[in-house]
Design a protein around this motif. Structure first.
Motif, PDB file in Angstrom:
ATOM      1  N   GLN A 199       0.842  -1.169  -0.105  1.00  0.00           N
ATOM      2  CA  GLN A 199      -0.144   0.144   0.013  1.00  0.00           C
ATOM      3  C   GLN A 199       0.926   1.369   0.044  1.00  0.00           C
ATOM      4  O   GLN A 199       0.521   2.381  -0.687  1.00  0.00           O
ATOM      5  CB  GLN A 199      -1.098   0.018   1.240  1.00  0.00           C
ATOM      6  CG  GLN A 199      -2.004  -1.083   1.177  1.00  0.00           C
ATOM      7  CD  GLN A 199      -2.976  -0.836   2.396  1.00  0.00           C
ATOM      8  OE1 GLN A 199      -2.962   0.051   3.138  1.00  0.00           O
ATOM      9  NE2 GLN A 199      -3.914  -1.883   2.495  1.00  0.00           N
ATOM     10  N   CYS A 200       1.945   1.248   0.565  1.00  0.00           N
ATOM     11  CA  CYS A 200       2.841   2.450   0.635  1.00  0.00           C
ATOM     12  C   CYS A 200       4.035   2.499  -0.307  1.00  0.00           C
ATOM     13  O   CYS A 200       4.900   3.255  -0.171  1.00  0.00           O
ATOM     14  CB  CYS A 200       3.441   2.421   2.316  1.00  0.00           C
ATOM     15  SG  CYS A 200       2.123   2.530   3.554  1.00  0.00           S
ATOM     16  N   ASN A 201       3.803   1.765  -0.951  1.00  0.00           N
ATOM     17  CA  ASN A 201       5.089   1.241  -1.940  1.00  0.00           C
ATOM     18  C   ASN A 201       6.289   1.356  -1.394  1.00  0.00           C
ATOM     19  O   ASN A 201       7.290   2.265  -2.122  1.00  0.00           O
ATOM     20  CB  ASN A 201       4.865   2.330  -3.107  1.00  0.00           C
ATOM     21  CG  ASN A 201       3.435   2.152  -3.784  1.00  0.00           C
ATOM     22  OD1 ASN A 201       3.129   0.898  -4.353  1.00  0.00           O
ATOM     23  ND2 ASN A 201       2.680   3.160  -4.239  1.00  0.00           N
ATOM     24  N   ILE A 202       6.692   0.750  -0.389  1.00  0.00           N
ATOM     25  CA  ILE A 202       7.805   0.561   0.310  1.00  0.00           C
ATOM     26  C   ILE A 202       9.056  -0.160  -0.619  1.00  0.00           C
ATOM     27  O   ILE A 202       8.802  -1.311  -0.703  1.00  0.00           O
ATOM     28  CB  ILE A 202       7.790   0.286   1.709  1.00  0.00           C
ATOM     29  CG1 ILE A 202       6.913   1.159   2.443  1.00  0.00           C
ATOM     30  CG2 ILE A 202       9.302   0.311   2.516  1.00  0.00           C
ATOM     31  CD1 ILE A 202       6.636   1.013   4.009  1.00  0.00           C
ATOM     32  N   ASN A 203       9.947   0.439  -0.877  1.00  0.00           N
ATOM     33  CA  ASN A 203      10.988  -0.350  -1.777  1.00  0.00           C
ATOM     34  C   ASN A 203      11.902  -0.991  -0.730  1.00  0.00           C
ATOM     35  O   ASN A 203      13.326  -0.785  -0.791  1.00  0.00           O
ATOM     36  CB  ASN A 203      11.686   0.621  -2.508  1.00  0.00           C
ATOM     37  CG  ASN A 203      12.832  -0.348  -3.428  1.00  0.00           C
ATOM     38  OD1 ASN A 203      12.266  -1.454  -3.899  1.00  0.00           O
ATOM     39  ND2 ASN A 203      13.774   0.552  -4.092  1.00  0.00           N
ATOM     40  N   VAL A 204      11.384  -1.935  -0.227  1.00  0.00           N
ATOM     41  CA  VAL A 204      12.174  -3.083   0.659  1.00  0.00           C
ATOM     42  C   VAL A 204      11.781  -4.374   0.219  1.00  0.00           C
ATOM     43  O   VAL A 204      10.734  -4.692  -0.352  1.00  0.00           O
ATOM     44  CB  VAL A 204      12.122  -2.738   2.241  1.00  0.00           C
ATOM     45  CG1 VAL A 204      12.853  -1.486   2.490  1.00  0.00           C
ATOM     46  CG2 VAL A 204      10.489  -2.849   2.758  1.00  0.00           C
ATOM     47  N   SER A 205      12.605  -5.481   0.675  1.00  0.00           N
ATOM     48  CA  SER A 205      12.301  -6.713   0.297  1.00  0.00           C
ATOM     49  C   SER A 205      10.977  -7.209   1.378  1.00  0.00           C
ATOM     50  O   SER A 205      10.848  -6.537   2.449  1.00  0.00           O
ATOM     51  CB  SER A 205      13.539  -7.738   0.750  1.00  0.00           C
ATOM     52  OG  SER A 205      13.781  -7.796   1.887  1.00  0.00           O
ATOM     53  N   TYR A 206      10.430  -8.442   0.919  1.00  0.00           N
ATOM     54  CA  TYR A 206       9.244  -9.041   1.919  1.00  0.00           C
ATOM     55  C   TYR A 206       9.746  -9.137   3.483  1.00  0.00           C
ATOM     56  O   TYR A 206       9.082  -8.900   4.154  1.00  0.00           O
ATOM     57  CB  TYR A 206       8.802 -10.308   1.248  1.00  0.00           C
ATOM     58  CG  TYR A 206       7.738 -10.832   1.901  1.00  0.00           C
ATOM     59  CD1 TYR A 206       6.405 -10.264   2.260  1.00  0.00           C
ATOM     60  CD2 TYR A 206       7.976 -11.927   2.577  1.00  0.00           C
ATOM     61  CE1 TYR A 206       5.479 -10.919   3.059  1.00  0.00           C
ATOM     62  CE2 TYR A 206       7.030 -12.661   3.218  1.00  0.00           C
ATOM     63  CZ  TYR A 206       5.548 -11.937   3.483  1.00  0.00           C
ATOM     64  OH  TYR A 206       4.613 -12.651   4.193  1.00  0.00           O
ATOM     65  N   LEU A 207      10.834  -9.933   3.260  1.00  0.00           N
ATOM     66  CA  LEU A 207      11.669 -10.342   4.706  1.00  0.00           C
ATOM     67  C   LEU A 207      11.735  -9.070   5.391  1.00  0.00           C
ATOM     68  O   LEU A 207      11.735  -8.920   6.635  1.00  0.00           O
ATOM     69  CB  LEU A 207      12.627 -11.233   4.751  1.00  0.00           C
ATOM     70  CG  LEU A 207      12.345 -12.584   4.249  1.00  0.00           C
ATOM     71  CD1 LEU A 207      13.555 -13.337   3.865  1.00  0.00           C
ATOM     72  CD2 LEU A 207      11.323 -13.116   5.134  1.00  0.00           C
ATOM     73  N   GLU A 208      12.441  -7.944   4.958  1.00  0.00           N
ATOM     74  CA  GLU A 208      12.942  -6.918   5.701  1.00  0.00           C
ATOM     75  C   GLU A 208      11.488  -6.124   6.216  1.00  0.00           C
ATOM     76  O   GLU A 208      11.532  -5.446   7.336  1.00  0.00           O
ATOM     77  CB  GLU A 208      13.613  -5.770   4.730  1.00  0.00           C
ATOM     78  CG  GLU A 208      14.149  -4.712   5.584  1.00  0.00           C
ATOM     79  CD  GLU A 208      14.877  -3.674   4.730  1.00  0.00           C
ATOM     80  OE1 GLU A 208      15.475  -2.691   5.204  1.00  0.00           O
ATOM     81  OE2 GLU A 208      15.410  -3.972   3.596  1.00  0.00           O
ATOM     82  N   SER A 209      10.469  -6.091   5.256  1.00  0.00           N
ATOM     83  CA  SER A 209       9.428  -5.429   5.647  1.00  0.00           C
ATOM     84  C   SER A 209       8.655  -6.209   7.097  1.00  0.00           C
ATOM     85  O   SER A 209       8.088  -5.619   8.127  1.00  0.00           O
ATOM     86  CB  SER A 209       8.135  -5.261   4.726  1.00  0.00           C
ATOM     87  OG  SER A 209       7.686  -6.778   4.447  1.00  0.00           O
ATOM     88  N   VAL A 210       8.870  -7.555   7.007  1.00  0.00           N
ATOM     89  CA  VAL A 210       8.366  -8.102   8.042  1.00  0.00           C
ATOM     90  C   VAL A 210       9.425  -8.109   9.276  1.00  0.00           C
ATOM     91  O   VAL A 210       8.793  -7.828  10.562  1.00  0.00           O
ATOM     92  CB  VAL A 210       8.520  -9.878   7.851  1.00  0.00           C
ATOM     93  CG1 VAL A 210       8.383 -10.718   9.088  1.00  0.00           C
ATOM     94  CG2 VAL A 210       7.664 -10.185   6.666  1.00  0.00           C
ATOM     95  N   TYR A 211      10.605  -7.891   9.512  1.00  0.00           N
ATOM     96  CA  TYR A 211      11.695  -7.578  10.371  1.00  0.00           C
ATOM     97  C   TYR A 211      11.244  -6.251  10.894  1.00  0.00           C
ATOM     98  O   TYR A 211      11.107  -5.887  12.138  1.00  0.00           O
ATOM     99  CB  TYR A 211      12.897  -7.612   9.682  1.00  0.00           C
ATOM    100  CG  TYR A 211      14.137  -6.974  10.635  1.00  0.00           C
ATOM    101  CD1 TYR A 211      14.357  -7.657  11.865  1.00  0.00           C
ATOM    102  CD2 TYR A 211      14.730  -6.098  10.365  1.00  0.00           C
ATOM    103  CE1 TYR A 211      15.079  -7.239  12.730  1.00  0.00           C
ATOM    104  CE2 TYR A 211      15.656  -5.456  11.254  1.00  0.00           C
ATOM    105  CZ  TYR A 211      15.869  -6.209  12.520  1.00  0.00           C
ATOM    106  OH  TYR A 211      16.806  -5.637  13.538  1.00  0.00           O
ATOM    107  N   LYS A 212      10.740  -5.077   9.991  1.00  0.00           N
ATOM    108  CA  LYS A 212      10.546  -3.666  10.406  1.00  0.00           C
ATOM    109  C   LYS A 212       9.048  -3.650  11.252  1.00  0.00           C
ATOM    110  O   LYS A 212       9.030  -3.255  12.216  1.00  0.00           O
ATOM    111  CB  LYS A 212      10.283  -2.967   9.226  1.00  0.00           C
ATOM    112  CG  LYS A 212      10.173  -1.429   9.756  1.00  0.00           C
ATOM    113  CD  LYS A 212      10.125  -0.657   8.381  1.00  0.00           C
ATOM    114  CE  LYS A 212       9.592   0.951   8.924  1.00  0.00           C
ATOM    115  NZ  LYS A 212       9.583   1.659   7.449  1.00  0.00           N
TER     116      LYS A 212
END
Length: 403
Positions: free
Chosen positions: A163-176
């Motif tokens: 939704q926010c078009n965050i340019n990070v990997s899937y696992l990094e988004s989970v970590y955050k």
């Protein structure tokens, strides 16, 4: 003496698995001889548990720092309280480890009475089987809860990323999403994820295991009160010599002293476990006013967690309350003693049974009896009615937009 049904043998396998999570670092926990069960500072188990405890405190420090930065509110304070409770449970299991040898030695001394004739004939309680079933069911359910919460985090972090078009990997988004308190301290590295997940497991494990541990203690004590009751019930309305009642009364007093010793040792854990369970249930009830039906994954994870907490707490009360239940059965059995067999010993036994409560407690603030279920149920219903009257349900909705 048949070692199979001794308490330290019945619970040894459960405690051995628990040491994987850094709890109760006692050496030779599976030994047949209680003299070998000792706490040693210079042992691999103690070193491993110390490392786990240190990592847990480090993460707690990061959580505390994050809460101070973002501000304290209802949700951040509940997260902070959960970390505090789990860390305190770790500390109290360490304290229990210091005295575990003395506790098991006294337990074995009392159990020698009940693992010999005539009590051996009344030993159909099957302590070890009950312990394994209870721990297996509760910890399997806890594992399912943990997996559902992880799936929920994966799902919500992915929604935020897309939704926010965050340019990070899937696992990094989970970590955050999972560890915002560590994201700015420890930059994302894929090899960190398994280590941090393991630290998270060791922090969360005591929340369910403490209830299991209390149930193990309850089953162990209830099995001996069950044997004492069965021996008295076997002479129902029979005239017995005074020596019989003297022996039974002495055995009851030995059990009573064991209950008091165990109660003093685990009372802080009882207080922490039930305080945490009640606060978690109330917190989830507050969240239940959200419109959680929008998202199926969120809905399943939420309701499973709430129902599991209520079921686990209720089961803990009923299992540990069986100690008091068997004492009440002994009191009932004494009322059927014929008048011509009512001796001074029976009178003393009857008075000692009725003098004080025989049950585990939370430092004397409450006792684990069946009445506690009604008390907790009343508290929860009152809380639910209060917040339903205060909260305007129309203003509360599940979060579906993350930008």
């Amino acid at each position: 003496m048949p070692q199979g049904e001794a308490f330290h043998r019945a619970v040894s396998q459960v405690l051995f698995i628990t040491q994987i999570y850094g709890l109760l670092p006692v050496s030779n926990i599976r030994s047949h001889d209680v003299r070998n069960i000792k706490f040693r500072w210079l042992s691999p188990r103690t070193l491993y548990s110390a490392i786990i405890l240190l990592l847990n405190f480090c993460e707690f420090g990061a959580v505390l720092n994050h809460v101070i930065e973002v501000g304290i509110n209802f949700h951040t304070s509940s997260t902070l309280a959960l970390y505090v409770v789990c860390l305190l449970e770790h500390v109290f299991f360490w304290k229990l480890a210091f005295n575990w040898h003395r506790i098991m030695k006294h337990c074995q001394y009392v159990e020698q009475l009940f693992l010999s004739i005539p009590y051996r004939f009344y030993d159909e309680y099957n302590m070890k089987r009950r312990i394994n079933i209870v721990v297996g069911v509760i910890m399997s359910s806890a594992l399912i809860e943990h997996c559902l919460l992880l799936a929920n985090s994966f799902h919500l972090s992915n929604l935020e990323r897309t939704q926010c078009n965050i340019n990070v990997s899937y696992l990094e988004s989970v970590y955050k999403w999972e560890r915002p308190h560590l994201y700015h301290i420890l930059p994302y590295k894929i090899w960190l994820l398994p280590l941090l997940e393991w630290v998270n497991e060791t922090i969360a494990y005591p929340r369910s295991f403490t209830d299991c541990f209390l149930m193990c203690i309850g089953i162990g004590l209830a099995s001996r009160f069950h044997q004492l009751h069965r021996r008295i019930a076997a002479v129902h309305k029979k005239v017995m010599p005074p020596i019989f009642w003297t022996e039974v009364r002495q055995h009851y007093l030995a059990l009573k002293r064991l209950v008091r010793m165990l109660d003093a040792a685990i009372a802080p854990l009882v207080l922490l476990a039930f305080g945490n369970n009640m606060s978690f249930i109330c917190f989830q009830l507050f969240n239940s006013f959200k419109n959680i039906g929008v998202d199926a994954i969120v809905m399943v994870a939420f309701w499973y967690s709430l129902i599991f907490a209520v079921a686990r707490t209720t089961l803990t009360i009923f299992v540990t309350a069986s100690i008091n239940d068997y004492e009440l059965k002994i009191i009932t059995a004494l009322r059927d003693v014929p008048s011509k067999a009512w001796t001074t010993e029976v009178q003393r036994f009857s008075e000692q049974l009725g003098n004080d409560m025989t049950a585990l407690s939370g430092n004397g603030f409450f006792y684990l009896t069946r009445q506690l279920v009604l008390a907790m149920g009343t508290t929860i219903i009152t809380y639910e009615l209060m917040i339903s009257d205060v909260i305007n349900q129309a203003t509360i909705r599940q979060r579906t937009v993350y930008c």
